[in-house]
Design a protein around this motif. Sequence first.
Motif, PDB file in Angstrom:
ATOM      1  N   LYS A 180       3.498   6.107  12.814  1.00 28.79           N
ATOM      2  CA  LYS A 180       4.404   5.068  13.291  1.00 28.79           C
ATOM      3  C   LYS A 180       3.865   3.665  13.027  1.00 28.79           C
ATOM      4  N   SER A 181       2.657   3.574  12.510  1.00 28.89           N
ATOM      5  CA  SER A 181       2.050   2.261  12.260  1.00 28.89           C
ATOM      6  C   SER A 181       2.696   1.590  11.053  1.00 28.89           C
ATOM      7  N   ASP A 182       2.934   0.289  11.180  1.00 32.40           N
ATOM      8  CA  ASP A 182       3.461  -0.473  10.051  1.00 32.40           C
ATOM      9  C   ASP A 182       2.472  -0.483   8.894  1.00 32.40           C
ATOM     10  N   LEU A 183       1.160  -0.388   9.204  1.00 34.54           N
ATOM     11  CA  LEU A 183       0.159  -0.380   8.134  1.00 34.54           C
ATOM     12  C   LEU A 183       0.343   0.848   7.240  1.00 34.54           C
ATOM     13  N   THR A 184       0.566   1.990   7.849  1.00 38.63           N
ATOM     14  CA  THR A 184       0.773   3.220   7.077  1.00 38.63           C
ATOM     15  C   THR A 184       2.061   3.139   6.259  1.00 38.63           C
ATOM     16  N   LYS A 185       3.131   2.716   6.903  1.00 38.82           N
ATOM     17  CA  LYS A 185       4.422   2.662   6.205  1.00 38.82           C
ATOM     18  C   LYS A 185       4.368   1.675   5.040  1.00 38.82           C
ATOM     19  N   GLU A 186       3.717   0.509   5.276  1.00 37.14           N
ATOM     20  CA  GLU A 186       3.637  -0.497   4.217  1.00 37.14           C
ATOM     21  C   GLU A 186       2.917   0.056   2.997  1.00 37.14           C
ATOM     22  N   PHE A 187       1.820   0.793   3.237  1.00 39.21           N
ATOM     23  CA  PHE A 187       1.064   1.354   2.111  1.00 39.21           C
ATOM     24  C   PHE A 187       1.877   2.423   1.370  1.00 39.21           C
ATOM     25  N   VAL A 188       2.497   3.320   2.136  1.00 38.05           N
ATOM     26  CA  VAL A 188       3.228   4.426   1.504  1.00 38.05           C
ATOM     27  C   VAL A 188       4.390   3.905   0.655  1.00 38.05           C
ATOM     28  N   LEU A 189       5.045   2.853   1.155  1.00 39.03           N
ATOM     29  CA  LEU A 189       6.204   2.335   0.439  1.00 39.03           C
ATOM     30  C   LEU A 189       5.810   1.444  -0.745  1.00 39.03           C
ATOM     31  N   SER A 190       4.672   0.733  -0.618  1.00 39.91           N
ATOM     32  CA  SER A 190       4.282  -0.202  -1.670  1.00 39.91           C
ATOM     33  C   SER A 190       3.263   0.361  -2.646  1.00 39.91           C
TER      34      SER A 190
END
Length: 622
Positions: A74-84
Motif C-alpha cells: 500500500k506504500s506509495d514508494l512501492t507503487k511509484e517504483f512498480v509503475l515507473s
Amino acid sequence: MFNLKHPYRLTLTLYFLGFGVIVALVTSFINYKISFVDLDETLHEISKSEVSFKRDYLSGYIKNSEILLSSIVKSDLTKEFVLSNDVNDKINATNLFYALALSDKDVMQLRYIDRTGKEIIRIDRNSSTDDLHFISDDNMQNKKERYYFKEAAILKENQYWYSNVDLNVEHGEIELPLKPTFRVATPLIINDQFYGVVVVNLLFSETINFLSFSENFNIYLATGDGDIIHHPDNSQSWSQYFPDLKRLDDIFPNSALNILTSNAFYGPGIYSYSLGDLFGNKDNLKVIFIPKLGVMQTMQNKNVLSALLIALTVLAVSFPLSWFASIMPSRLQSKLSEAYDKIKKNAAVIDKHVMILCTDRDGVIKKVNMCFAETTGYATDEVIGKKQRDFRHSDTSLEAYDEIHELILTGKVWEGELKETDKEGNDLWVHKFITPDINENGMIDGFTTIVQNITDKKNIELLSITDSLTGLYNRYKLESVLSSESSRCERYQSDFSVIIFDIDFFKKINDTYGHLVGDDVLIHLARLLKENTRITDVTSRWGGEEFLIVACNTNLHEAFIFAEKLRIVIENYNFPSIGKMTISCGVAQYINKETISELVSRADFALYQAKKMGKNKVVKAK
C-alpha cells in the motif's frame, strides 16, 4: 467409667464411634475420588487458559506479518517504483523493504517478485551475524514455478497466503542448526492490475518456543497429517524430515485419530486444540498438552493429604456429635486457586505487552491495562471516564471517531489506523481493533479495543516525504498533493492555486557567507512559512532555494493577497547573519483540464516575470 445402670451406653458409644469411622472413611474415599476427577478437570481448564493465551500471541504474530506486507503493497514508494521502473524509485522502495525488515528481527527474507516470477527486490538476513544485506540483480532468481508464487498470484487484493511451518533449506540441504520458518505472501495489485507478489520469510523458532512453553504440561506440536513439529525432547522433533522419528500415531496410538479430526479433544491426561484457523494454511497445526508427572504427583499428594485430614477431623468430632451427624459433607479439594494464579500470570504478560481498553456503549472508558498507561504516559485514573476521541491528534477529525462509533454500534468490528497523542503531546500512531461486547441478551454492553503502537512504522514513511533540511514536505510529496488537488477540483468544481517563489540573490548569500549560513537561512524561512500558512495549505521545498505552496480552496486573487502577505513578512524579518532579504513570487490558479506540469509552468513563468521586473514582487500568471 460408664455407668452399669446404662449397659447400652458403651454399645451405643461404640456404635456411634463406628458410625463416625464409617462416615470418615466413606467421606475420605469420596473426597479422594472427587478430587481425582476434579484434578483432571482442573488441568483441562488450565490447558484451555494456556491455549487461549497462545492463540492470542499467535494471532498477533500473524497479524504483524500481514501489517508488514500491507505496509509495502500500500506504500506509495512501492507503487511509484512498480509503475515507473525508475532507478531512484527502486532505491526508495528497496530502502522501505530494508527499514521494515530491520524493524522485525524474525524477518529472514523479504522479497518483491514481479508478475513474471523474477525477484526484483530482495533483502536477506545473515543467519550468523543477524545483519541485513541487499541481494544484487545478478543473484536474483526466477520463482514463477514455485508453489508460493503460483498460489499467492491468484489471490485478490488484501488477501494473504500462508505457508506450512517447515525447516529452512539452503542449497537443497536442511540448514543446521535447525531453523523453523513460516512464509506469508500477498499480491501487489495496482488499479486492479496484478504486478507480482511480496513474500516474507519469518524465523519461527521463538514462536515455537512460546507455543511449547508451560510449567504444567509437556507440549507437542503436530501437523494435520500427524507429523511432529515439536517434541518435549527436541531430538524427536520434525518427524516429516527425519523418517526414523515417531509420528503422532506412534506416540498417542489411542488418541491420534481424535486429535487429528477434532478442533478440541479432551481425554484422560491429554488435551489437544487446533490452531489451524489462525494460519489459514494446510498444516492445521495441533497443540497437545500432556500434564507433567511432577505436577500430577504433587496435586495427587495434596488430595491424599486433604482426604486424610478430613478423615481425622471427622473422627475427632464423631464421638461427641455422632448421634447428630448422618454424613459429613465432603470437602471438595480443588486446585482452582492455582489455575487462577496461572491465569493471572498469563494476563500479566498480556497486560505488559498489549494495549487494551474497555469502554461502555457510549464510548466512555471504563478500564485500561498497564501497557496502555505506560505507552501513553497517562495514569489509569486520568483515563477512566474519558473517550478515545480525547486522545486524538489535531490531524484526525472528530467526524472520524463519530463514524467509527456509528459502525460498531451496529455490531460490526472496526479495524484501522488513527493518529493520536500521548500525555506529553507527542504523536502516537496506533492500529486499533474494536469489537463489541455482547451480553447474554444479545445486546451491546460496550466495546473492547486492542491497540498496537505503529508510530515507528509511520515515522519511517514520513522520512520518505520530508525534506531533511527544512522539515517541509519534499517534491515527491508535493507532486502527490498536486495530483490529488487537481482530481478534487475536477470532481467538485472547486478552486486551488499554487505559489512558487525563490530567494532573491541567494547565490550571493552563499558566496558571501558560505553554505552553512545559506542552509540556516532556508531553515528560518521554513519556520516563517509554517507560522504564516494555514492548516489547509501544503508547503514544500521545491528545490534549492525554491519553494512551492498549494493553497487549497483559494482562487487567483486570494492567492495573490496571500503571497503578498508572505512577501512582506519575509521582507521585514531579520535573518541571523545576513539581516534582511526578499523573495519573488509567481501565483497561478488551476484551470480545468490542464496538467500539473502546465500549472507549475505558468506559476514559474510568473516568478520569472517578477524577477525580471526587479525582484521582491508578486506576479499573477496569465
